[in-house]
Design a protein around this motif. Sequence first.
Motif, PDB file in Angstrom:
ATOM      1  N   GLU A 170      10.864  22.032  -5.016  1.00 47.45           N
ATOM      2  CA  GLU A 170      10.777  21.424  -3.696  1.00 47.45           C
ATOM      3  C   GLU A 170      11.129  19.946  -3.661  1.00 47.45           C
ATOM      4  O   GLU A 170      11.459  19.417  -2.615  1.00 47.45           O
ATOM      5  CB  GLU A 170       9.361  21.576  -3.136  1.00 47.45           C
ATOM      6  N   GLY A 171      10.968  19.243  -4.762  1.00 52.09           N
ATOM      7  CA  GLY A 171      11.201  17.800  -4.764  1.00 52.09           C
ATOM      8  C   GLY A 171      10.054  17.057  -4.093  1.00 52.09           C
ATOM      9  O   GLY A 171       8.956  17.584  -3.923  1.00 52.09           O
ATOM     10  N   LEU A 172      10.315  15.823  -3.706  1.00 56.42           N
ATOM     11  CA  LEU A 172       9.312  14.952  -3.099  1.00 56.42           C
ATOM     12  C   LEU A 172       8.879  15.493  -1.737  1.00 56.42           C
ATOM     13  O   LEU A 172       9.709  15.758  -0.871  1.00 56.42           O
ATOM     14  CB  LEU A 172       9.895  13.539  -2.946  1.00 56.42           C
ATOM     15  N   THR A 173       7.566  15.639  -1.560  1.00 58.24           N
ATOM     16  CA  THR A 173       7.018  16.180  -0.314  1.00 58.24           C
ATOM     17  C   THR A 173       6.152  15.126   0.378  1.00 58.24           C
ATOM     18  O   THR A 173       5.806  14.098  -0.215  1.00 58.24           O
ATOM     19  CB  THR A 173       6.139  17.418  -0.593  1.00 58.24           C
ATOM     20  N   THR A 174       5.765  15.408   1.606  1.00 58.23           N
ATOM     21  CA  THR A 174       4.868  14.532   2.350  1.00 58.23           C
ATOM     22  C   THR A 174       3.527  14.414   1.633  1.00 58.23           C
ATOM     23  O   THR A 174       2.926  13.338   1.588  1.00 58.23           O
ATOM     24  CB  THR A 174       4.663  15.059   3.784  1.00 58.23           C
ATOM     25  N   GLU A 175       3.049  15.500   1.050  1.00 62.48           N
ATOM     26  CA  GLU A 175       1.795  15.468   0.289  1.00 62.48           C
ATOM     27  C   GLU A 175       1.919  14.511  -0.897  1.00 62.48           C
ATOM     28  O   GLU A 175       1.010  13.724  -1.162  1.00 62.48           O
ATOM     29  CB  GLU A 175       1.447  16.881  -0.191  1.00 62.48           C
ATOM     30  N   ASP A 176       3.050  14.583  -1.612  1.00 59.87           N
ATOM     31  CA  ASP A 176       3.290  13.653  -2.723  1.00 59.87           C
ATOM     32  C   ASP A 176       3.314  12.217  -2.208  1.00 59.87           C
ATOM     33  O   ASP A 176       2.733  11.317  -2.819  1.00 59.87           O
ATOM     34  CB  ASP A 176       4.629  13.948  -3.415  1.00 59.87           C
ATOM     35  N   ALA A 177       3.977  12.002  -1.083  1.00 62.61           N
ATOM     36  CA  ALA A 177       4.080  10.656  -0.497  1.00 62.61           C
ATOM     37  C   ALA A 177       2.705  10.097  -0.180  1.00 62.61           C
ATOM     38  O   ALA A 177       2.435   8.918  -0.440  1.00 62.61           O
ATOM     39  CB  ALA A 177       4.945  10.687   0.755  1.00 62.61           C
ATOM     40  N   ASN A 178       1.835  10.927   0.357  1.00 65.84           N
ATOM     41  CA  ASN A 178       0.477  10.461   0.673  1.00 65.84           C
ATOM     42  C   ASN A 178      -0.259  10.004  -0.581  1.00 65.84           C
ATOM     43  O   ASN A 178      -0.980   8.999  -0.553  1.00 65.84           O
ATOM     44  CB  ASN A 178      -0.306  11.560   1.389  1.00 65.84           C
ATOM     45  N   LYS A 179      -0.059  10.713  -1.694  1.00 65.29           N
ATOM     46  CA  LYS A 179      -0.681  10.319  -2.961  1.00 65.29           C
ATOM     47  C   LYS A 179      -0.124   8.976  -3.435  1.00 65.29           C
ATOM     48  O   LYS A 179      -0.875   8.112  -3.904  1.00 65.29           O
ATOM     49  CB  LYS A 179      -0.441  11.385  -4.029  1.00 65.29           C
ATOM     50  N   VAL A 180       1.199   8.806  -3.334  1.00 65.76           N
ATOM     51  CA  VAL A 180       1.847   7.553  -3.751  1.00 65.76           C
ATOM     52  C   VAL A 180       1.321   6.386  -2.918  1.00 65.76           C
ATOM     53  O   VAL A 180       0.956   5.336  -3.452  1.00 65.76           O
ATOM     54  CB  VAL A 180       3.381   7.664  -3.633  1.00 65.76           C
ATOM     55  N   ILE A 181       1.253   6.572  -1.615  1.00 69.12           N
ATOM     56  CA  ILE A 181       0.779   5.512  -0.715  1.00 69.12           C
ATOM     57  C   ILE A 181      -0.688   5.186  -0.989  1.00 69.12           C
ATOM     58  O   ILE A 181      -1.088   4.026  -0.959  1.00 69.12           O
ATOM     59  CB  ILE A 181       1.029   5.903   0.760  1.00 69.12           C
ATOM     60  N   GLU A 182      -1.485   6.206  -1.305  1.00 71.46           N
ATOM     61  CA  GLU A 182      -2.894   5.982  -1.637  1.00 71.46           C
ATOM     62  C   GLU A 182      -3.006   5.122  -2.908  1.00 71.46           C
ATOM     63  O   GLU A 182      -3.846   4.227  -2.985  1.00 71.46           O
ATOM     64  CB  GLU A 182      -3.608   7.307  -1.834  1.00 71.46           C
ATOM     65  N   ILE A 183      -2.149   5.361  -3.885  1.00 68.54           N
ATOM     66  CA  ILE A 183      -2.178   4.602  -5.143  1.00 68.54           C
ATOM     67  C   ILE A 183      -1.702   3.161  -4.918  1.00 68.54           C
ATOM     68  O   ILE A 183      -2.343   2.213  -5.383  1.00 68.54           O
ATOM     69  CB  ILE A 183      -1.326   5.290  -6.227  1.00 68.54           C
ATOM     70  N   LEU A 184      -0.600   2.982  -4.212  1.00 67.38           N
ATOM     71  CA  LEU A 184      -0.006   1.656  -4.036  1.00 67.38           C
ATOM     72  C   LEU A 184      -0.619   0.847  -2.902  1.00 67.38           C
ATOM     73  O   LEU A 184      -0.599  -0.381  -2.915  1.00 67.38           O
ATOM     74  CB  LEU A 184       1.501   1.768  -3.812  1.00 67.38           C
ATOM     75  N   GLY A 185      -1.117   1.531  -1.893  1.00 68.58           N
ATOM     76  CA  GLY A 185      -1.608   0.846  -0.705  1.00 68.58           C
ATOM     77  C   GLY A 185      -0.449   0.483   0.216  1.00 68.58           C
ATOM     78  O   GLY A 185       0.715   0.535  -0.179  1.00 68.58           O
ATOM     79  N   THR A 186      -0.775   0.121   1.431  1.00 69.95           N
ATOM     80  CA  THR A 186       0.258  -0.245   2.392  1.00 69.95           C
ATOM     81  C   THR A 186       0.485  -1.744   2.330  1.00 69.95           C
ATOM     82  O   THR A 186      -0.260  -2.480   1.688  1.00 69.95           O
ATOM     83  CB  THR A 186      -0.155   0.173   3.814  1.00 69.95           C
ATOM     84  N   LYS A 187       1.544  -2.185   3.025  1.00 69.40           N
ATOM     85  CA  LYS A 187       1.894  -3.624   3.044  1.00 69.40           C
ATOM     86  C   LYS A 187       0.744  -4.460   3.545  1.00 69.40           C
ATOM     87  O   LYS A 187      -0.016  -4.085   4.376  1.00 69.40           O
ATOM     88  CB  LYS A 187       3.096  -3.881   3.956  1.00 69.40           C
TER      89      LYS A 187
END
Length: 187
Positions: A170-187
């Motif tokens: 499937e590649g990069l999914t919205t669920e994966d993106a949410n995990k990435v954003i949770e780790i990095l935080g928003t601007k």
Amino acid sequence: MKIVDKVIFLDIDGVLNNCKWADKYWHAIRGLSPDMSKEDCEGLTDLTDPVATNILFDILEKTGAYIVLSSSWRRWSIQETLQEFATTRHILFRKLVPYIVGVTARYQGPRKPRGEEIQDFIDSVNNNTIDRDKYIDKDVSFVENFKYVIIDDDSDMLKGQSFVQTNYFEGLTTEDANKVIEILGTK
């Protein structure tokens, strides 16, 4: 000068291109896909899933992160990688150029696990021992102990690394993106 405080160590195969997209793309080109017409594929020059690509750009926008390529698509140096990406026929690669600030080292001999390559990059940046001319864009400065996440479909990372594993199908999914954003935080 770009001040980098958040990094995505990015793999490409299995993240931005995937089996599901490749199957649809090639079937459409051959006129065999019920999901995509041949016209839908006109002008496409690579196997990058537009859904996964848009998800990545959404992550970059929300987090303010930059990319260090850990993918086999990287070249031996940052300059070679940026040159190749800027002049390639691959549309996605050209769009990624402003976000790419570094590449992990390619080691000769037996392949190291990708997690080790990434840890070597992190340690050498934090210890100020990295070969800046080879692995980091000249207009970039990393903050000490920058936040990072690895996005890869392989699992050869080190214990304790910030890692979001994608599914090659499937590649990069919205669920994966949410995990990435949770780790990095928003601007």
